[in-house]
Design an enzyme around this catalytic site. Structure first.
Site, mmCIF file in Angstrom:
data_model
loop_
_atom_site.group_PDB
_atom_site.id
_atom_site.type_symbol
_atom_site.label_atom_id
_atom_site.label_comp_id
_atom_site.label_asym_id
_atom_site.label_seq_id
_atom_site.Cartn_x
_atom_site.Cartn_y
_atom_site.Cartn_z
ATOM 1 N N ASN A 1 -3.657 3.659 -0.981
ATOM 2 C CA ASN A 1 -3.734 2.747 -2.123
ATOM 3 C C ASN A 1 -5.147 2.166 -2.223
ATOM 4 O O ASN A 1 -5.776 1.829 -1.226
ATOM 5 C CB ASN A 1 -2.697 1.623 -1.971
ATOM 6 C CG ASN A 1 -2.653 0.752 -3.212
ATOM 7 O OD1 ASN A 1 -3.446 -0.172 -3.369
ATOM 8 N ND2 ASN A 1 -1.747 1.071 -4.114
ATOM 9 N N SER A 2 -5.605 2.027 -3.456
ATOM 10 C CA SER A 2 -6.985 1.595 -3.709
ATOM 11 C C SER A 2 -7.285 0.213 -3.154
ATOM 12 O O SER A 2 -8.440 -0.135 -2.918
ATOM 13 C CB SER A 2 -7.237 1.586 -5.219
ATOM 14 O OG SER A 2 -6.900 2.829 -5.761
ATOM 15 N N ASP B 1 1.868 7.939 -12.411
ATOM 16 C CA ASP B 1 0.745 7.853 -11.475
ATOM 17 C C ASP B 1 0.911 9.044 -10.525
ATOM 18 O O ASP B 1 1.716 9.000 -9.602
ATOM 19 C CB ASP B 1 0.853 6.514 -10.737
ATOM 20 C CG ASP B 1 -0.124 6.390 -9.596
ATOM 21 O OD1 ASP B 1 -0.964 7.297 -9.413
ATOM 22 O OD2 ASP B 1 -0.039 5.363 -8.882
ATOM 23 N N LYS C 1 -3.753 10.421 -0.185
ATOM 24 C CA LYS C 1 -4.539 9.262 -0.627
ATOM 25 C C LYS C 1 -4.017 7.978 0.030
ATOM 26 O O LYS C 1 -2.955 7.965 0.678
ATOM 27 C CB LYS C 1 -4.524 9.136 -2.152
ATOM 28 C CG LYS C 1 -3.195 9.250 -2.848
ATOM 29 C CD LYS C 1 -2.226 8.082 -2.665
ATOM 30 C CE LYS C 1 -2.794 6.746 -3.032
ATOM 31 N NZ LYS C 1 -2.324 6.300 -4.355
ATOM 32 N N GLU D 1 -6.142 10.717 -9.733
ATOM 33 C CA GLU D 1 -7.321 9.965 -9.286
ATOM 34 C C GLU D 1 -8.209 10.854 -8.432
ATOM 35 O O GLU D 1 -7.725 11.762 -7.736
ATOM 36 C CB GLU D 1 -6.878 8.709 -8.516
ATOM 37 C CG GLU D 1 -6.088 8.992 -7.254
ATOM 38 C CD GLU D 1 -5.302 7.775 -6.760
ATOM 39 O OE1 GLU D 1 -4.443 7.270 -7.519
ATOM 40 O OE2 GLU D 1 -5.536 7.337 -5.619
ATOM 41 N N ASP E 1 2.159 3.891 0.439
ATOM 42 C CA ASP E 1 1.553 4.562 -0.719
ATOM 43 C C ASP E 1 0.514 5.572 -0.220
ATOM 44 O O ASP E 1 -0.652 5.531 -0.602
ATOM 45 C CB ASP E 1 0.911 3.493 -1.619
ATOM 46 C CG ASP E 1 0.443 4.056 -2.950
ATOM 47 O OD1 ASP E 1 0.826 5.195 -3.287
ATOM 48 O OD2 ASP E 1 -0.309 3.348 -3.654
ATOM 49 N N SER F 1 4.463 3.831 -11.386
ATOM 50 C CA SER F 1 3.499 3.488 -10.332
ATOM 51 C C SER F 1 3.789 4.212 -9.014
ATOM 52 O O SER F 1 4.916 4.176 -8.507
ATOM 53 C CB SER F 1 3.566 1.979 -10.090
ATOM 54 O OG SER F 1 3.055 1.651 -8.816
ATOM 55 N N GLY F 2 2.761 4.826 -8.455
ATOM 56 C CA GLY F 2 2.916 5.488 -7.158
ATOM 57 C C GLY F 2 3.225 4.476 -6.066
ATOM 58 O O GLY F 2 4.085 4.712 -5.210
ATOM 59 N N LEU F 3 2.522 3.336 -6.120
ATOM 60 C CA LEU F 3 2.762 2.288 -5.127
ATOM 61 C C LEU F 3 4.227 1.824 -5.185
ATOM 62 O O LEU F 3 4.899 1.733 -4.157
ATOM 63 C CB LEU F 3 1.827 1.095 -5.402
ATOM 64 C CG LEU F 3 2.153 -0.184 -4.635
ATOM 65 C CD1 LEU F 3 1.917 0.016 -3.143
ATOM 66 C CD2 LEU F 3 1.340 -1.365 -5.153
ATOM 67 N N ARG G 1 -8.568 9.288 -13.426
ATOM 68 C CA ARG G 1 -8.820 7.946 -12.868
ATOM 69 C C ARG G 1 -10.020 8.002 -11.934
ATOM 70 O O ARG G 1 -10.078 8.832 -11.015
ATOM 71 C CB ARG G 1 -7.575 7.486 -12.144
ATOM 72 C CG ARG G 1 -7.767 6.320 -11.194
ATOM 73 C CD ARG G 1 -6.410 5.801 -10.826
ATOM 74 N NE ARG G 1 -6.409 5.069 -9.579
ATOM 75 C CZ ARG G 1 -5.321 4.535 -9.048
ATOM 76 N NH1 ARG G 1 -4.149 4.679 -9.652
ATOM 77 N NH2 ARG G 1 -5.385 3.873 -7.911
ATOM 78 N N ASP H 1 -1.094 10.264 -8.337
ATOM 79 C CA ASP H 1 -2.002 10.215 -7.183
ATOM 80 C C ASP H 1 -3.141 11.224 -7.376
ATOM 81 O O ASP H 1 -3.818 11.184 -8.382
ATOM 82 C CB ASP H 1 -1.219 10.465 -5.885
ATOM 83 C CG ASP H 1 -0.271 9.307 -5.566
ATOM 84 O OD1 ASP H 1 -0.437 8.236 -6.189
ATOM 85 O OD2 ASP H 1 0.638 9.474 -4.746
ATOM 86 N N HIS I 1 -10.919 2.140 -12.464
ATOM 87 C CA HIS I 1 -10.233 1.201 -11.574
ATOM 88 C C HIS I 1 -11.244 0.318 -10.860
ATOM 89 O O HIS I 1 -12.363 0.749 -10.577
ATOM 90 C CB HIS I 1 -9.401 1.973 -10.552
ATOM 91 C CG HIS I 1 -8.222 1.197 -10.052
ATOM 92 N ND1 HIS I 1 -7.773 0.036 -10.619
ATOM 93 C CD2 HIS I 1 -7.361 1.438 -9.011
ATOM 94 C CE1 HIS I 1 -6.718 -0.406 -9.972
ATOM 95 N NE2 HIS I 1 -6.446 0.426 -8.985
HETATM 96 C C1 SPV Z 1 -0.194 2.289 -8.564
HETATM 97 O O1 SPV Z 1 0.442 1.526 -9.283
HETATM 98 O O2 SPV Z 1 0.306 2.962 -7.690
HETATM 99 C C2 SPV Z 1 -1.638 2.398 -8.760
HETATM 100 C C3 SPV Z 1 -2.349 1.293 -9.332
HETATM 101 O O3 SPV Z 1 -2.185 3.369 -8.371
HETATM 102 S S1 SPV Z 1 -2.955 0.357 -8.059
HETATM 103 O O4 SPV Z 1 -1.932 0.148 -7.091
HETATM 104 O O5 SPV Z 1 -3.373 -0.875 -8.721
HETATM 105 O O6 SPV Z 1 -4.064 1.075 -7.496
HETATM 106 MG MG MG Z 2 -1.105 4.605 -7.286
#
Ligand code: SPV
Ligand code: MG
Length: 541
Positions: free
Chosen positions: A119-120, A82, A117, A111, A55, A43-45, A156, A84, A187
Site C-alpha cells: 500500500n502506498s 483498483d 505491491k 499502478e 494490501d 479498493s484493493g486495500l 496510476r 494494483d 497519487h
Molecule cells: C486503495 O484503495 O487500495 C488504493 C488507494 O490503492 S490508497 O490506499 O489510497 O493508496
Molecule cells: Mg490499492
C-alpha cells in the site's frame, strides 16, 4: 440506462468533477449506490482488509475478481477496480481485462509499481517503481485486449509516493497517456494537495486526471473542482466507518453481555433483508414456485366423559386414560405430528382441567353433558378456523395408524371419510358403531373408482352395511363455509343439540353434497369399554 463501461467513460471525460466511493463487497457497493454515487471504487486495500489480509497481493487476483463480481451484481453503477499492478506482466493484464469485462466491471486502474505491491501509505518511498516502457506495454496490452471500446484503463503514477519529483511524474504520465491510458491517477501521500495541484497545472490536460485525497482530506473539494480534476476517489471511508461501528458494537456487547445498549443503534434485520433484495425473491417465489399448501389442521373431539368406563373416568375423561404409558390423546397427537399436522385443536368438556397436554389449542364445551359432537365441532370452528387450510376432524378416544388421516389429507374432495371394511367385528360384539352404506362396496373396482357415502347410521340392516366409519372426516378448506352453514342450520333446531356426526353426513348428502369414502381395513381401535382399554394396551405390548 447506458452500459456500465459507457457510464464510467462519461464520468471520466465529463467536464465536471465526479466522485467514486469505495466499496469492498456486495452490500457496501449497494449502500454506495443507494447514497447516490455515480460510480464505485473497488479498493484493493479494502477488499484485502475485508478478507483480513494485507494490501500486498496476499489475496489472489481471482479472489478479488470474485468479490468485484458480487459488487457488480449488486449494483447498476460502474465500478473502477483498483487492479494494483495488474497482477503480473502484460499477459496477466490482458487476461485481467477480459475477465473484468466478462463480469461487468467497467474499468481498471493499474499502478506503476512491482508485484507484489505494498500500500502506498506504508513506507512509500521504499517502493520501487516499474520500468516506464514495461508499464506502457502493460497499458497497451490491456487496451488491445478489451472488447468493449468504452472499458477504461486508468494509469496510476506512484512517482510522488516513491519520492520522485514533478518532472518524473509528468514524464511517466506522458508515456502512459501515449500508450493508451484513458486517464491518469496521480497519487500523493502528503497532507497538503500541492503535489497533485502542481501536476495538474503542468499537465496541459492531455487526458483526465484522477486524485485520491485520503491524506490531504482537509482540502476543500472546491479546489479540486476549480482546478479541473476529473474524478475524486473517496478511497477507503466505507471500510473504515464499518470498522469503527463494528468495534464499538462488539465491545459494548462484550462488556454488557446484553443487546439492549446497541439494539437501537444498529439497523434492524429487516434493513439487511431489504439490501439483499429479499422482497424480489418472495415475488419470484409466487411466480415460479407451486402454491404452498399449508399443512392440514386437526380438530379432536374430546368433550365427553366415557361413562361406560365407569370409575376409570371418575376424575378424568377417557381421552386422558393411560394407554401404554401415556394418555390416549397423546397417541393421537404423536400420530398427527408425524404427518405434519401440528395445528391441533382439542375440544374438551368433562374434567377439562385434566386435559392439559402441551402444544395444542383448547376449546371448551362446558355444556358437554347436555350437548353432542356437532356442538363441540361448531365451537372449534368458531374459535379459530379460517379457510386457509384443510382439516381433519376425529374423535379423541381412538387409536389409529397415522396413514389413515394421511390418506384422507391426500384425497382431493371437499369431504372425505375413512371406512373400515371389517365392520363385522364391531357388529359381532354388539358395540355402538356408525355403519355406512356407500355407492359401491369395497371391491377391486371400488379401488379405482371414487366411492361416496349414501347413508350413515348406528342401526343399519346388516345387508345394507358396507363398512364402519372410523371417526375421521377430512374437510377441504373450500368447504369450511358450507360446513359452518350446515352446522348452524342444524343446531338452530334445539332438538339437535345432542346430535352426533352421522346427522351432519346425512344432511349434507340430502342437500346434494358428496362425501368421498376411503376404504381401509383395521389399524384403528375405538376405546369405549374396559375391554378396549385392555386390548389397546395389548396393542403396544
Ligand atoms: C486503495 O484503495 O487500495 C488504493 C488507494 O490503492 S490508497 O490506499 O489510497 O493508496
Ligand atoms: Mg490499492
Amino acid at each position: 440506462m447506458p452500459k456500465k463501461t459507457t457510464q464510467l467513460k462519461h464520468l471520466i471525460t465529463s467536464s465536471q468533477l465526479e466522485f467514486l466511493m469505495e466499496a469492498h463487497n456486495g452490500i457496501s457497493a449497494k449502500i454506495v449506490e443507494e447514497a447516490g454515487f455515480k460510480g464505485i471504487w473497488g479498493s484493493g486495500l479494502s477488499i484485502a482488509a475485508q478478507f483480513g489480509v494485507r494490501d500486498n497481493n496476499e489475496a489472489s487476483w481471482t479472489q478479488v475478481l470474485e468479490v468485484v463480481e458480487f459488487m457488480a451484481d449488486a449494483t447498476q453503477i460502474p465500478i473502477l477496480l483498483d487492479g494494483d499492478t495488474g497482477y503480473g506482466d502484460f499477459n496477466n493484464m490482458r487476461r485481467l481485462v477480459n475477465k473484468l469485462e466478462q463480469r461487468a466491471v467497467a474499468g481498471v486502474c493499474i499502478e506503476d509499481k512491482l508485484f507484489p505491491k505494498t500500500n502506498s501509505f506504508i513506507d512509500g518511498s521504499a517502493q520501487p517503481l516499474a520500468d516506464i516502457q514495461e508499464f506502457c506495454g502493460k497499458i497497451k496490452a490491456g487496451k488491445d485486449a478489451q472488447h468493449d471500446d468504452d472499458f477504461c484503463i486508468v494509469a496510476r503514477i506512484e512517482a510522488f509516493i516513491a519520492g520522485h519529483g514533478l518532472e518524473a511524474a509528468l514524464q511517466r504520465a506522458r508515456a502512459y497517456q501515449a500508450a493508451g491510458a484513458d486517464a491518469i491517477l496521480i497519487h500523493s501521500a502528503r497532507r497538503t494537495p500541492y503535489e497533485v495541484l502542481a501536476f495538474k497545472q503542468n499537465w496541459d490536460d492531455r487526458c483526465p486526471v484522477i486524485i485520491v485525497p485520503t491524506k490531504y482530506y482537509a482540502t476543500p473539494t472546491e479546489v479540486f473542482r476549480e482546478d479541473g480534476f476529473s474524478i475524486v476517489i473517496w478511497a477507503n471511508q466505507t471500510l473504515r466507518s464499518a470498522v469503527t461501528a463494528m468495534q464499538k458494537t462488539v465491545q459494548t456487547i462484550k462488556q454488557r453481555e446484553n443487546l439492549l445498549a446497541i439494539e437501537d443503534q444498529i439497523v434492524p434485520v429487516a434493513e439487511i433483508f431489504r439490501l439483499q433484495g429479499a422482497a424480489e425473491l418472495q415475488k419470484a417465489e409466487q411466480r415460479y414456485l407451486p402454491p404452498r399448501v399449508k399443512p392440514a389442521a386437526a380438530i379432536i373431539l374430546a368433550a365427553s366423559r366415557g361413562e361406560q368406563l365407569r370409575e376409570l373416568t371418575a376424575t378424568k375423561p377417557k381421552v386422558m386414560l393411560e394407554i401404554a404409558g401415556k394418555p390416549l390423546l397423546a397417541h393421537s397427537l404423536v400420530a398427527y405430528r408425524e404427518i405434519d399436522i401440528k395445528d391441533i385443536t382439542v375440544v374438551r368438556g368433562y374434567q377439562k382441567n385434566t386435559v392439559n397436554l402441551p402444544g395444542v389449542h383448547y376449546v371448551d364445551n362446558d355444556d358437554y353433558a347436555n350437548s353432542g359432537e356437532l356442538l363441540s365441532l361448531q365451537k372449534a370452528l368458531n374459535a379459530k378456523f379460517t379457510s386457509e387450510q384443510d382439516f381433519v376432524i376425529c374423535y379423541g378416544d381412538i387409536l389409529f395408524k397415522k396413514y389413515i388421516p394421511a390418506i384422507l389429507c391426500e384425497t382431493e374432495a371437499d369431504f372425505v371419510i375413512a371406512v373400515d371394511t371389517q365392520w363385522q367385528e364391531s357388529a359381532n360384539r354388539h358395540r355402538l358403531a356408525d355403519y355406512v352404506t356407500c355407492t359401491q362396496p369395497s371391491t377391486r373396482t371400488a379401488f379405482f373408482q371414487p366411492v361416496y357415502l349414501t347413508h350413515m347410521a348406528g342401526d343399519l340392516a346388516a345387508q345394507a352395511i358396507d363398512g364402519e366409519w372410523m371417526g375421521f372426516l377430512k374437510v377441504k378448506q373450500t368447504a369450511l363455509l358450507l360446513l359452518r352453514e350446515t352446522l348452524a342450520s342444524l343446531l338452530a333446531d334445539s332438538r339437535h343439540k345432542t346430535a352426533k356426526m352421522p346427522l351432519l353426513f346425512n344432511t349434507l348428502i340430502k342437500q346434494g353434497y358428496q362425501i368421498r369414502v376411503i376404504y381401509t381395513t383395521g389399524h384403528w381401535l375405538d376405546v369405549d369399554s374396559l375391554e378396549d382399554v385392555v386390548n389397546a394396551n395389548a396393542l403396544f405390548s
